[in-house]
Design a protein around this motif. Structure first.
Motif, PDB file in Angstrom:
ATOM      1  N   LEU A  60       0.977  -1.310   0.154  1.00  0.00           N
ATOM      2  CA  LEU A  60      -0.023  -0.014   0.039  1.00  0.00           C
ATOM      3  C   LEU A  60       0.834   1.315   0.020  1.00  0.00           C
ATOM      4  O   LEU A  60       1.484   1.480   0.948  1.00  0.00           O
ATOM      5  N   LEU A 222      -8.781  -0.689  -3.874  1.00  0.00           N
ATOM      6  CA  LEU A 222      -8.509  -0.310  -2.463  1.00  0.00           C
ATOM      7  C   LEU A 222      -9.334  -1.023  -1.500  1.00  0.00           C
ATOM      8  O   LEU A 222      -8.757  -1.683  -0.630  1.00  0.00           O
ATOM      9  N   GLY A 242      -7.563   0.886   3.134  1.00  0.00           N
ATOM     10  CA  GLY A 242      -6.963   1.398   1.777  1.00  0.00           C
ATOM     11  C   GLY A 242      -7.548   2.773   1.384  1.00  0.00           C
ATOM     12  O   GLY A 242      -6.630   3.621   0.920  1.00  0.00           O
TER      13      GLY A 242
END
Length: 546
Positions: A60, A222, A242
């Motif tokens: 990420l 995400l 996310g």
């Protein structure tokens, strides 16, 4: 502008594009380029365009579009360095075209051509053609958004849609902070010219809505990878969102330095970064900025110029105040710098033109002398051929282009950039990349042990090995993990020298090949000098377990 000048500028642009193509045939550089290339490679190998993995773990940091573009190129052309670099190169040309269109529409065709020429020949654009990251994409997408929103003031709905699409693409490359260079200049322009009603017009609010619609693919990926799986460990903890990272931590978290990824800011960082990144135009640019502070010098310029200057100024200020700073961030506002410089160059005459003739000529000679010294001290292959090319181009710039004219000033400066690009792509970077041990090891392994199962032990930054090795390598962060695979006779491990003794003693490892390593994006005089270079080199090895 007469036909002769148009032909000259277009010829110089074509020449700059032609020599820039050379960079496409070089290797992928560590750390960022190799990391991004390996992520895109994994997308293709796994047939998974939603989840981002680095060394088998969820990753990420950056949004997806950079990797999607590279992965699409891999699907078409195969997993090669050329395929990785090609999309960025093509989008860079698209950015130059949008720069030409924007400057042409606000000012005139001459300003458009000169702006595009300055942009394409600036040093950091040349470097970015070789060391491909995300910033060229951001530059093009933000510039395209600015152009279409500018056209949307007086034209059809399609420009609102196009502007929002490109703004969304920029967000899916870097994050929501890119809306600052896109909208910041417009808002200040409207306020300074008392166009307050623009802020209330439905079309601009529709543009915002469309941006959020267009970024749904990023939000979805995400959400699927992280928000649906709070049990995943990211940044050393679970329950990481996310979506929150995308909207806050990756942007405001870096700016305020309170997110998971931190840096150290220096207010003057981008002042001296611009000095080298915008060569050979940086001195002209700084003079142009000083010139803009005089109200008389702005008198005959269109009011829309405010949009150009303020977009650059607020973005530059944002970067300077941020605690997370990297040199390639400056690429995002080089188009605005190019327009400011192009306008200033056209105003030079008599004494001021003569002064900058002298400055640019001295700068050209200095660049040739410095690069020649690098060629001699580095001792790369055909170094004297490289020097000869630089000297010939320098002489040609003085013999072909004569007279105290703006066109001559531009042409001489561009020819130096041409020589610089040839030097970097054909001679310098190919020699430097020999010390990118991951790349060398990955290629050697494919050629000599094509059936080997590539793996990495105890070395987190060898992303070039990840990209160049066959398939997706295994990653061992401990010997306990390695023990599970020690019976695999096809396993070949890429590892630092620090692990070699234990591997030989406990695993009867056989050294297949050794490789010299240096962090090539952090060049130093000691590395450039062939005599002192061995003092800096680390060693990595490919070993086979028995």
């Amino acid at each position: 502008m007469n036909l002769k000048d148009i032909t000259l500028y277009k010829t110089l642009i074509a020449l700059m594009v032609f020599v820039s193509v050379l960079a496409l045939f070089g290797g992928v550089m560590e750390p960022d380029s190799a990391l991004y290339a390996s992520i895109a490679k994994n997308m293709v190998l796994r047939s998974d365009w939603i989840n981002i993995y680095v060394r088998g773990a969820d990753w990420l940091d950056k949004p997806h579009l950079t990797f999607w573009l590279a992965a699409a190129s891999f699907k078409i052309f195969g997993i090669t360095a050329f395929a990785y670099k090609l999309p960025s190169f093509l989008f860079g040309l698209l950015g130059a075209w949008y720069l030409y269109k924007l400057a042409k529409d606000i000012y005139n065709e001459k300003t458009g051509l000169i702006s595009a020429l300055i942009f394409l020949s600036s040093l950091h654009i040349l470097i970015s053609t070789f060391d491909v990251r995300a910033e060229v994409y951001i530059t093009t997408f933000t510039l395209a958004a600015i152009y279409h929103y500018y056209k949307a003031h007086d034209h059809s709905f399609k420009h609102i849609v196009a502007g929002s699409f490109f703004a969304a693409c920029a967000i899916m490359i870097k994050g929501i902070f890119v809306l600052i260079p896109v909208f910041g200049g417009f808002i200040i322009y409207w306020l300074l010219t008392k166009q307050f009603k623009q802020l209330l017009k439905p079309k601009w609010w529709l543009a915002i809505v469309l941006i959020f619609i267009f970024i749904i693919p990023e939000l979805y990926t995400l959400y699927v990878q992280f928000d649906l799986h709070p049990e995943k460990v990211v940044f050393g903890k679970t329950g990481v969102s996310g979506l929150k990272f995308f909207f806050w931590d990756s942007q405001f978290g870096r700016f305020f330095n309170n997110g998971p990824i931190k840096g150290k800011g220096d207010v003057s960082f981008f002042l001296h970064t611009t000095l080298w990144a915008f060569l050979p135009w940086s001195i002209l640019f700084y003079s142009a900025v000083v010139n803009l502070f005089n109200k008389k010098n702005r008198a005959n310029l269109p009011a829309e110029s405010i949009m150009i200057w303020t977009s650059a100024a607020i973005t530059f200020l944002l970067f300077s105040l941020s605690k997370f700073q990297l040199p390639h961030y400056i690429l995002i506002i080089l188009p605005q710098f190019a327009i400011i410089t192009a306008l200033y160059i056209q105003k030079l005459e008599n004494k001021s033109l003569k002064v900058f003739f002298t400055i640019q000529n001295v700068l050209a000679v200095l660049i040739v002398v410095i690069l020649s010294a690098v060629a001699i001290f580095f001792r790369f292959t055909n170094n004297y051929v490289a020097i000869a090319i630089l000297v010939i181009l320098l002489m040609a710039s003085f013999l072909i282009f004569k007279g105290l004219k703006t066109e001559v000033l531009l042409a001489r400066s561009v020819l130096i950039s041409v020589g610089l690009m040839i030097f970097l792509s054909v001679f310098f970077y190919p020699s430097v990349l020999k010390y990118e041990s991951g790349r060398e090891a990955g290629n050697w392994l494919k050629e000599n042990y094509p059936e080997a199962r590539a793996s990495v032990l105890m070395y987190p930054d060898a992303y070039s090995f990840d990209f160049y090795a066959k398939g997706e390598p295994e990653y061992f962060w401990s010997y306990e993990l390695l023990d599970e695979f020690k019976e695999d006779k096809n396993l070949v491990i890429y590892t630092p020298e620090s692990e070699l003794t234990k591997l030989k003693k406990d695993y009867s490892a056989e050294v297949l090949k050794s490789f010299e390593y240096y962090h090539i994006t952090k060049l130093s005089p000691k590395f450039i000098n062939a005599k002192t270079r061995p003092q800096l080199l680390e060693h990595f090895y490919l070993v086979k377990l028995h």
